[in-house]
Design an enzyme around this catalytic site. Sequence first.
Site, short mmCIF file in Angstrom:
data_model
loop_
_atom_site.label_atom_id
_atom_site.label_comp_id
_atom_site.label_asym_id
_atom_site.label_seq_id
_atom_site.Cartn_x
_atom_site.Cartn_y
_atom_site.Cartn_z
N LYS A 265 75.62 -42.63 5.24
CA LYS A 265 74.16 -43.93 5.75
C LYS A 265 72.54 -43.94 5.80
CE LYS A 265 73.46 -46.97 10.23
NZ LYS A 265 73.43 -47.09 11.19
N LYS A 277 66.86 -54.61 18.80
CA LYS A 277 66.82 -53.71 19.70
C LYS A 277 66.11 -54.46 20.43
CE LYS A 277 69.02 -49.96 16.51
NZ LYS A 277 70.06 -50.35 17.11
N ASP A 288 67.67 -42.93 11.66
CA ASP A 288 69.56 -43.95 11.33
C ASP A 288 69.86 -43.79 9.70
OD1 ASP A 288 71.80 -45.22 12.24
OD2 ASP A 288 70.86 -47.17 12.00
N ASP A 347 72.35 -55.60 13.76
CA ASP A 347 72.60 -54.61 14.28
C ASP A 347 73.36 -54.09 13.78
OD1 ASP A 347 70.97 -52.55 15.40
OD2 ASP A 347 71.67 -52.84 17.67
N ARG A 351 77.42 -50.90 8.67
CA ARG A 351 79.44 -51.00 7.75
C ARG A 351 78.38 -51.77 7.00
NH1 ARG A 351 81.03 -53.53 13.19
NH2 ARG A 351 80.03 -51.60 14.48
#
Length: 502
Positions: A265, A277, A288, A347, A351
């Site tokens: 990712k 967020k 991230d 958010d 995935r």
Amino acid sequence: MTALTLSTAGAATLRADALVVGVAKSGKTLVVAPGAEAVDKAFDGRLAAVLETLGASGAEGEATKLPAPAGLKAPVVLAVGLGSAPEDGDSYAAETLRRAAGTAARTLTGSKKAAFALPVAAAEDVAAIAEGALLGAYAYTAYQENGKDAKKPLAEVAVLGAKPRDKAHKAAAERAQAVAEEINRARDLINMPPNDLYPATFAAAVTAAGKEHGLKVQVLDEKALEKGGYGGILGVGQGAARGPRLVRVAYTHPKAEKTLALVGKGITYDSGGISLKPAGHNETMKCDMSGAAAVFSTVVAAARLGLEVNVTGWLALAENMPSGNATRPGDVLRMYSGKTVEVLNTDAEGRLVLADALTKASEEHPDAIVDVATLTGAMVLALGNRTFGIMANDDEFRSAIHEIAEEVGEASWPMPLPADLRKGMDSPTADIANMGERMGGGLVAGLFLQEFVGEGITWAHLDIAGPAFHEGAPYGYTPKGGTGSSVRTLVKLAERTAAGEL
């Protein structure tokens, strides 16, 4: 970059800024660990007593400096705690030595050379000390050019008791240096500000490394992604001014019999998108992309080590930003696999990009796929900040990865994929929704990813959301900021695969 040398010189005769020795607890008594006999002799056999007077207990993570007496070439002795001394005949655990060496390297920031007189009974000890010291000496200073008074990381590490002409010792040190340097590469990428690290620049860094290490690199930009139908990656990246990328970086060996695919990712900044967020949760979201950094560094490490296994990395890179072009909650994306996904929360974007990359990786029919991601806050709630979760479609593979992680010193825990949680992702509009039940959210994310793994392919998912980025004070060889979590596990997995053990 910290230099590494092996030396058979005595601790009393080697010139260095500091001598690092180990001390441990034996019952209620402080004892000097093997490797420091000459140093203890210089203290007339009273080193442990002097340290006790200074308040040393031998606990792990403890570091005590004291002036060196006459008879030592180094002006400073640094005693690091090793915890409880092992029983007669036993060696210190590799992770104990790794952490102690890391503590010493951090404590000696600003020094030019340190000699590590820690216990060396085998090549594994050489590797642990070297690895810990090189990781502990890490510092991210790329944006501190005006910090003239800032101390520089320890410049050179000499491991005493390690024999440079011993093939096992030399190989252990060379492996430790390659792995540590690649972990530090991942750390640099994670720590880089998101205004400078975004999908295109990340892809450029991979391309440059590919040329240096003989890797095959392919970069799909927005046009190629649109032409290929990568709806997940495009859907996440469409709200950003800077477009997404899918990067394939491959190391191949002519004698390899197996192929390991790694999927990372790579959200170079995650605002949450339209599902923004809350305040206080954005400041560290440059991290991230830690999964993609780990995958990239692992492929380079495999090349540097010349492993007899093919390792292909897939980096799903995007910025998740809110704008008039951003994907909205309620939108439906058609993924690369052809499946449709109803986006209930923007958010839950990791995935989505991983799903496209998993499908693409599956097309090459590797022997196994492992994806790595800072995927869910739920995993942090379940396992804390230092442990990553492991899910898989094969119990034996999950157990093997867990055992490997524990062996290399990375805390992990096997997690289930309960079939009953799948129903929560049913959508009245699309084939599947990107959200399900709130409870067990980390497992729900794993179940979502499993939907995009090719039939018959062994797969595991590592959720490194907890240990990927450390916000507290440094400890052992772990710095503040990016940690390079999972690189050691993935490299060892590649080595085991090359050896035919998996």
